[in-house]
Design an enzyme around this catalytic site. Structure first.
Site, PDB file in Angstrom:
ATOM      1  N   VAL A  11      25.134   6.189 -17.340  1.00 47.65           N
ATOM      2  CA  VAL A  11      24.561   7.382 -16.704  1.00 47.65           C
ATOM      3  C   VAL A  11      23.061   7.470 -16.975  1.00 47.65           C
ATOM      4  CG1 VAL A  11      24.570   9.911 -16.756  1.00 47.65           C
ATOM      5  CG2 VAL A  11      26.725   8.653 -16.713  1.00 47.65           C
ATOM      6  N   CYS A 261      35.682   6.895 -18.187  1.00 45.23           N
ATOM      7  CA  CYS A 261      35.723   8.308 -17.772  1.00 45.23           C
ATOM      8  C   CYS A 261      37.125   8.894 -17.627  1.00 45.23           C
ATOM      9  CB  CYS A 261      34.962   8.476 -16.464  1.00 45.23           C
ATOM     10  SG  CYS A 261      33.201   8.210 -16.694  1.00 45.23           S
TER      11      CYS A 261
END
Ligand code: UDX
Length: 433
Positions: A11, A261
């Site tokens: 990210v 995730c």
């Protein structure tokens, strides 16, 4: 704008590169000298298509700087993004220690009259309020801050495209000044801008990832029904997915979801639910089916009684186009096979080095091509649907194998074609051949 990212995982690094590419001055702060040195030289550390080029381009243009010095980077920035990890603890809760200690360091480094501190790490509802309290407690009195939650929805493998072409940009804050700055920063990003409160922004991220996990587990559940009833899962899901209210996307059955995730976020949402006093059995069932998907695959291999216990594994990463093996189905499957006494030839285009750290060579031989992997084995196991497997020369594969048997955990082949080639073929939710 001058902005800082604390953290250079998928990210932090990808988003920093994209904002630098839009013309901003971007600092990326890390705490491992060796990694920062590599990044400075244009080595992205992780494998992500297009990232090396974007990194090199923006370092050369002097828009992207890597540093160990959080203090200087924060002092200069209008917006500081927290993008550090939130790994799961034993009890499934997200470990927020890194996020919270970074918040304290940011507070002590502030120099601008006004700074927005925006959390991109996936954090449970209420965390941004905690971040705000830490910032207010530790910042210099005269300086103003505002907190915002800006969750990230990028997928590994298509991370740059996803960041530039988001389905939506979520900005959660109660400060108009922070919202205006963040909307301005995200102007070049395609996708609807959703401005909301902190708690909703935090929950949007968990809702999205858990909903996708729900779809995958549901597809796997239906695949179990298909295998036992004689139905064909692809036909069932294709027809079901034609209903626009349902859709076919993210309903591919196989080995269940992995990655950094979904497993972590479903667990964290369960943990948040428990803390809120909600019933969490629905999400627990989603997790259970995810485990069953892998067990079902192993069961098929065991039932086949592979006498010499020599198999090939194609694909180790949790999905194609990444070298990431976090929570990859390959881990639990290989672990089980080794326990059962199998010898494995493993091939993955990019993830083998990461896998070797968990499973050093020994009963696993890591090879450089899918053909080398199938040499003299009694079964081929497909664990990741890399493109290069889809139209591989299956006649050659068959000629190299001791016995032509395929266990396909990703349903990448058409059973009729495989049958004509003379393979025995076990896939997911479809009848064995
Ligand atoms: C996911 C979300 O898609 C992204 O929006 C979020 O920001 C981070 O988490 P990622 O983990 O990179 O992205 O991978 P994704 O493509 O979503 O796949 C996750 C897992 O689900 C993989 O193991 C994949 O193989 C599996 N999957 C996906 C299925 O088993 N079936 C499907 O239909 C889709």
């Amino acid at each position: 704008m001058t902005i800082t990212f604390i953290g250079h995982g998928y990210v932090g690094l990808v988003t920093a590169c994209v904002f630098a590419d839009f013309g901003n001055k971007v600092y990326v702060v890390g705490h491992t000298p060796e990694k920062i040195e590599r990044l400075k030289k244009g080595d992205p550390i992780i494998y992500e298509p297009g990232l090396k080029e974007l990194l090199e381009k923006n370092i050369k243009a002097k828009r992207l700087m890597f540093t160990l010095n959080l203090k200087n980077a924060v002092a200069e920035s209008e917006i500081v993004f927290i993008a550090v990890g939130t790994p799961p603890k034993e009890n499934g809760e997200a470990d927020l220690s890194m996020v919270l200690s970074v918040a304290e360091n940011i507070a002590k480094s502030l120099k601008n009259d006004f700074t927005v501190v925006s959390c991109k790490s996936t954090v449970p509802v209420g965390t941004n309020k905690q971040i705000e309290a830490i910032l207010l407690k530790n910042k210099p009195d005269k300086l103003k801050i505002a907190v915002a939650s800006c969750p990230e929805f990028l997928r590994e493998g298509t991370a740059i495209y996803d960041t530039m072409n988001a389905d939506r940009v979520v900005i959660g804050s109660t400060s108009k000044r922070a919202i205006d700055l963040l909307v301005k920063l995200h102007e070049p990003v395609c996708g609807k801008k959703i401005v909301t409160d902190l708690a909703s922004a935090e929950l949007i991220k968990y809702t999205s990832n858990s909903m996708l996990a729900v779809k995958i587990s549901f597809a796997n559940l239906i695949s179990f029904y298909c295998e036992k009833s004689g139905a064909d899962v692809e036909t069932v899901l294709n027809a079901t997915g034609l209903d626009k209210r349902i859709g076919r996307i993210f309903m591919d059955p196989g080995l269940g979801y992995g990655g950094s995730c979904f497993p972590k976020d479903v667990r964290a949402l369960i943990s948040v639910g428990k803390n809120l006093g909600n019933d969490t059995s629905y999400l627990e069932a989603v997790e259970k089916v995810n485990v069953l998907a892998r067990e079902n695959f192993i069961k098929k291999i065991r039932q086949h009684n592979i006498s010499d216990k020599k198999v090939a594994v194609w694909g180790l990463s949790f999905k194609p186009n990444t070298d990431d093996i976090r929570f990859a189905p390959s881990i639990s499957i290989v672990e089980q096979l080794l326990k059962d006494g199998f010898k494995i030839n493993a091939y993955d285009p990019v993830a083998a080095d990461n896998f070797k750290k968990l499973f050093p060579p020994g009963n696993i031989s890591y090879v450089d091509s899918p053909y080398d992997a199938v040499n003299n084995v009694s079964a081929l196991l497909i664990l990741t649907e890399w493109n290069e497997f889809k139209q591989i020369d299956l006649k050659k594969v068959k000629s190299l194998m001791k016995k032509p048997v395929i266990f396909d955990g990703r349903n990448i082949y058409t059973p009729e074609i495989i049958k004509k080639l003379g393979f025995r073929y076990f896939s997911t939710g479809r009848q064995p051949i």
